[in-house]
Design an enzyme around this catalytic site. Structure first.
Site, PDB file in Angstrom:
ATOM      1  N   LYS B  78       0.851  -1.195   0.000  1.00  0.00           N
ATOM      2  CA  LYS B  78       0.000   0.000   0.000  1.00  0.00           C
ATOM      3  C   LYS B  78       0.887   1.246   0.000  1.00  0.00           C
ATOM      4  CE  LYS B  78      -4.028   1.925   2.476  1.00  0.00           C
ATOM      5  NZ  LYS B  78      -4.911   1.820   3.665  1.00  0.00           N
ATOM      6  N   SER B 158      -9.970   2.130   2.644  1.00  0.00           N
ATOM      7  CA  SER B 158      -9.014   2.807   1.804  1.00  0.00           C
ATOM      8  C   SER B 158      -8.017   1.901   1.094  1.00  0.00           C
ATOM      9  CB  SER B 158      -8.225   3.807   2.661  1.00  0.00           C
ATOM     10  OG  SER B 158      -7.379   3.116   3.569  1.00  0.00           O
ATOM     11  N   SER B 182     -10.429  -0.058   6.861  1.00  0.00           N
ATOM     12  CA  SER B 182      -9.768   0.074   5.557  1.00  0.00           C
ATOM     13  C   SER B 182      -9.115  -1.191   5.029  1.00  0.00           C
ATOM     14  CB  SER B 182      -8.714   1.186   5.614  1.00  0.00           C
ATOM     15  OG  SER B 182      -9.330   2.444   5.527  1.00  0.00           O
TER      16      SER B 182
END
Lengths: 504, 495
Positions: B78, B158, B182
């Site tokens: 990420k 997210s 997330s």
């Protein structure tokens, strides 16, 4: 508290155009914690390094970087708290104080608003012989220092040096117990002395390692006493805070000037608005730091990156039991054990190095004589020598001790001792060897002195006659003998012989 | 050649150890898959050179017979994780061009255990979002589509890039971070496993902070076993993170027996929300039945303060974020606005931050600033903190009744269409996190396990919430649920 007797001074009264006024002052002293590394990073705290060379990623506020508490700074703060007879809070926590400034890379300062590490304490502040007062401490908290913005290197650009960013500060907050500019500076000096004793802050004001924010208000006589009984601040005037002062001289000036300003406003019917101000020593005025629109809302909240500090009582006890003898205790001990005046005891305990030096000299020797030599001769000489400090003294405590030994064993006279001191001070060497090599030893041989005196008597019949008529004039012969022996004759013996031969 | 990329960590590990294929082959399979999947917009900074180098090194290690847990396994990272010398922008324009000089603890641990970095994954800007539509890199597309409808769907957020990449077999697994859901919400939206560990299990050092008291990194994987393997590699005390806890890291995989007989599973009545779809209700009931059939005891429980969780979260998280994001000021790194003559530092801050941050980030910075302001602090932030303690207390009470894990839905719906939520009240978007947020507020471990498809043919997940530090137990219950649900569906490749 201590057993020294003192009187608390009356507050200074300032006469305005209409009324009399009194000052009320509270200080926030920012003391840089003496530690190798910063409060939350491993970067060095060394002063004077190349700009931006002592900066860890976390100090620069890089993304994802986290603070880790430096335990050394915690124990230094606890030590300082103990030195100020303060409550040590076993539970304390860190908060963020948010504001934008280029020398504050994180956009917040990590501080301790809600739960400071040290609570209430007190310090005894000496003002003049026999006069002292207790100033109460409100709290001490730990916080990060900011960096340095430099605006005068380039007309279009500002520069930032982050070396100081994140260095640990102790903010020592006093209660509004200070009633004059002199008390304010004496209080700061006392804090400085205690912290230097403890080794928790070097107290160097020039380098900015000790700074103060000064809160000043004025009130009418009697108002402060009302505050004292009620602890209700509404009895006091509105205060202004003069920020970031790092000179005792300027602090004193700023207090007087700010007090006059406030009195002027109040007497012409105005009101004081609570604000932060800066002191401009060139113009001799204080002025507001920022307008109301720019007033900061710091949005304090607990720092989520750090766990609260939970100190163990026995850890604190351990620091406490290893605490060095503090200035007040030492002063009292010096006064009683060495039978010194309170003033002399104060001078000899002004800093740790002096007290150590003195104790090394006085050990096994005449205490009063040792004190005199340290205070009068050594300090006087150091002062003449471009204000050298005791640590720079070219003459060691053992050398000075040896000189004192030579005096007490009558091997040299007091006068010769001063010459000897100067030689050792400037050239070094062993005092007794110098005495031997340079023939400075006192002549205590009666025959030798008698011989010298006889020659003088023989050569000065007129003086002899005069002396016999007026015994007071016999002193002339003493001087002559001393002169002819190069000052080495034991003055006591000379005197005795002169008396015997010319007076009786 | 892209077939290898479809493997789980477990299968790939076996193949690598048996020398059926090399890490280099496995890695190039993933790199090819990534090349073909640009439409998903999951990978935003590819790092093939690093991947090939790490794969070659892994093959050498493997040839010596030394096989650390993740050796030779290609994964995606990420964009919130700082990776040394590789763009790390938190999907924000304000970190334009930022390449850190340091490596986050978690990614370093993964490289130390032999993992291979394929590149950086798209996400919502600063991890703020539940649809991956707030990214400066543009939307991520869910590899799943509704049956007979090619409308593009959100992968959730997210960690939407991570979810999309794992689901579409671009990598074997990915790191995610979870502040309010997330990891778990996007995992549910794309039919993969997403685990948020106990707060303090994984170091936050080097992970761009959103809300420090809630942020926790975790694995996003194709199955529960992979989550166990990867979690072990990511976990452990880190002296550089004061909130990381010094507690032993178990071999999570060894707990995966599937035997959950006698385990007490709590089903909280407060999670049965008004207007919850029948499908979610049914999924939850089925999941409960599966655990019961596997021998667990189902207990009705109450978490009375649940309804306050979302409001509390949307005070606490923005408050911390407003402070954490103050450092993006254009002074030292990232974007700095070009200034006009006469502009000073205030204009530099204002212009830089106005240009650098997206709308959702600005919204949260504003909310956070507001709730911390003088005069509002007690009414909002302080009150939220107190209620947070009550929410945590709810879970403690339940666990004190010897409940081993709690079963809830992971999300209130399946994936929605990209753009569908753009015009609605932001609170509608925030409601996506209604089941996941309490877990972050309480610092507990949670895992989202895919258990079925809805009528539109989109994956749905259930969430298990574990006792603090008992991820192993939670993983084993998740493993049982996974086995019972037998969810092996994959998105139809359309990209």
């Amino acid at each position: 508290m201590l057993d020294l007797t003192y009187d608390t001074p009356k507050p200074t009264t300032i006469s305005g155009a209409k009324y009399d006024w009194e000052l009320v002052i509270g200080l926030e002293v920012h003391a840089q914690v003496a530690s190798k590394a910063k409060l939350f990073s491993g970067a060095s705290t060394l002063f004077g390094a190349e700009p931006n060379s002592n900066v860890a990623f976390v100090d620069a506020g890089m993304p994802g970087m986290l603070p880790v508490i430096n335990e050394e700074c915690i124990s230094q703060a606890v030590k300082t708290g103990l030195g100020l007879n303060a409550q040590i809070n076993l539970y304390s926590a860190f908060d963020r104080k948010n504001y934008f400034y280029p020398d504050l890379p994180q956009g917040y300062q990590i501080s301790q608003l809600y739960h400071p590490i040290v609570g209430e304490g007190e310090v005894l502040v000496y003002l003049e012989p026999g006069k002292a007062k207790v100033v109460r401490i409100e709290r001490i908290h730990l916080e990060q220092d900011a960096g340095k913005s430099i605006h005068d290197m380039d007309p279009n650009t500002s520069f930032v040096d982050l070396n100081r960013t994140g260095v640990a500060l102790m903010e020592i907050v006093s209660k509004p117990d200070i009633r004059s500019a002199e008390e304010a500076t004496a209080y700061i000096s006392k804090l400085r002395q205690i912290m230097r004793y403890l080794g928790t802050c070097d107290g160097n004001m020039q380098n900015g390692n000790l700074r103060a924010d000064v809160n000043i208000s004025v009130c009418r006589p009697g108002d402060y006493e009302k505050y004292q009984t009620s602890q209700d601040f509404s009895n006091l005037g509105t205060r202004c805070e003069i920020k970031n002062m790092n000179s005792l001289k300027f602090i004193q000036q700023a207090i007087d000037i700010e007090a006059r300003r406030q009195i002027g406003i109040l007497e012409s019917g105005g009101t004081i608005s609570q604000e932060t101000r800066l002191y401009d020593p060139d113009k001799g005025e204080t002025r507001p730091m920022r307008s109301k629109e720019e007033a900061h809302d710091y949005r304090y909240f607990p720092c989520p990156d750090l766990l609260p500090l939970n100190l163990k009582q026995d850890w604190v006890d351990n620091i406490s039991s290893n605490l060095i003898e503090l200035p007040d205790q030492k002063r009292l001990r010096f006064a009683t054990d060495y039978m010194l005046s309170d003033y002399d005891a104060g001078v000899l305990t002004a800093d740790l190095e002096t007290s150590k030096y003195f104790e090394a000299v006085a050990k096994g020797r005449d205490q009063k004589l040792s004190a005199n030599w340290v205070i009068n001769e050594l300090f006087g000489r150091l002062k003449r020598d471009t204000d050298k400090s005791i640590t720079d003294s070219p003459i060691t405590h053992s050398q000075l001790g040896e000189i004192i030994d030579l005096i007490t064993s009558s091997e040299i006279s007091g006068k010769i001792a001063k010459d000897l001191f100067e030689i050792v001070y400037t050239e070094g060497g062993s005092p007794s060897e110098i005495v031997d090599k340079r023939g400075m030893r006192q002549v205590s041989n009666t025959a030798e002195i008698e011989n010298a005196l006889d020659i003088i008597i023989r050569e000065n019949p007129n003086q002899v006659t005069k002396a016999r008529e007026n015994p007071k004039l016999a002193g002339w012969f003493v001087g002559q003998v001393m002169k002819s022996t190069g000052g080495k004759a034991n003055p006591k013996l000379v005197n005795e012989l002169v008396q015997k031969k010319l007076v009786s | 050649m892209t077939e290898l990329a479809k493997l789980t960590i477990e299968k790939a590990r076996d193949g690598l150890r048996k020398k059926t294929f090399s890490s280099a082959e496995l890695t190039s399979s993933c790199l090819n898959a990534i090349q073909q999947a640009k439409e998903l917009n999951a990978f935003v900074h590819d790092t093939p050179e690093i991947a090939i180098k790490q794969a070659t090194d892994a093959d050498k290690t493997l040839s010596k017979g030394d096989t650390p847990s993740m050796c030779g396994i290609p994964i995606g990272i990420k964009d919130l994780f700082c990776t040394k010398g590789v763009a790390s922008q938190a999907a924000s324009n304000i970190l334009q061009g930022f390449k850190p000089e340091y490596e986050s603890t978690i990614t370093q641990k993964l490289w130390d255990s032999g993992a291979v970095m394929l590149g950086k994954l798209n996400m919502d800007e600063f991890a703020m979002g539940s649809s991956n539509e707030t990214s400066a890199y543009g939307d991520v597309v869910n590899p799943w589509q509704e049956a007979n409808n090619n409308k593009k769907l959100s992968p959730g957020g997210s960690s939407g890039g991570s979810a999309s990449a794992v689901s579409a077999d671009l990598c074997l697994a990915a790191t995610g971070t979870d502040t309010g859901g997330s990891i778990r919400q996007p995992a549910a939206f794309v039919g993969i496993t997403g685990l948020k560990p106990t707060y303090g299990r994984c170091s936050r050092w080097g992970v761009v902070a959103f809300a420090s008291s809630l942020d926790q990194a975790g694995p996003m994987t194709k199955c529960v076993r992979d989550a166990a393997i990867m979690l072990e590699a990511m976990s452990g005390h880190d002296a550089k993170d004061s909130t990381s806890v010094d507690i032993p890291v178990p071999n999570f995989e060894s707990f995966l027996t599937g035997d959950i007989r006698g385990k007490k599973i709590g089903v909280p009545k407060e999670y049965r929300m008004d207007g919850m779809s029948d499908e979610i209700e049914q999924l939850w009931t089925e999941g409960t039945a599966m655990l019961k059939d596997a021998g667990a005891k189902i207990v009705d429980i109450s978490l009375p303060h649940t309804k306050f969780a979302l409001p509390v979260y949307y005070v606490v998280a923005p408050a911390e974020a407003s402070s954490n994001l103050a450092r993006y000021d254009g002074v030292r790194f990232g974007h700095r606005s070009s200034l006009s003559l006469g502009d000073g530092i205030t204009e530099m801050y204002e212009k830089t931050r106005a240009e650098g941050f997206g709308e959702e980030v600005k919204r949260r910075v504003m909310i956070g600033t507001y709730v911390l302001s003088a005069g509002f602090y007690d009414a909002y932030y302080n009150r939220a903190r107190k209620v947070r303690t009550l929410i945590k207390g709810d879970f403690e009470n339940v666990f004190a009744q010897n409940i081993d894990a709690i079963l809830t839905p992971a999300t209130p719906s399946s994936a929605f269409g990209l753009g569908e939520m753009k015009e609605v009240d932001p609170v509608q978007m925030y409601l996506n996190d209604v089941f996941t947020v309490p877990v972050n507020l309480a610092g507990l471990p949670g895992i989202s396990v895919p258990t079925g498809l809805d009528k539109k043919g989109l994956p749905l997940g259930l969430q298990l919430i574990g006792r603090p530090w008992e991820e192993a137990e939670m993983l084993n219950i998740a493993y049982s649920l996974e086995s019972s649900a037998s969810f092996f569906d994959k998105p139809q490749k359309w990209w």
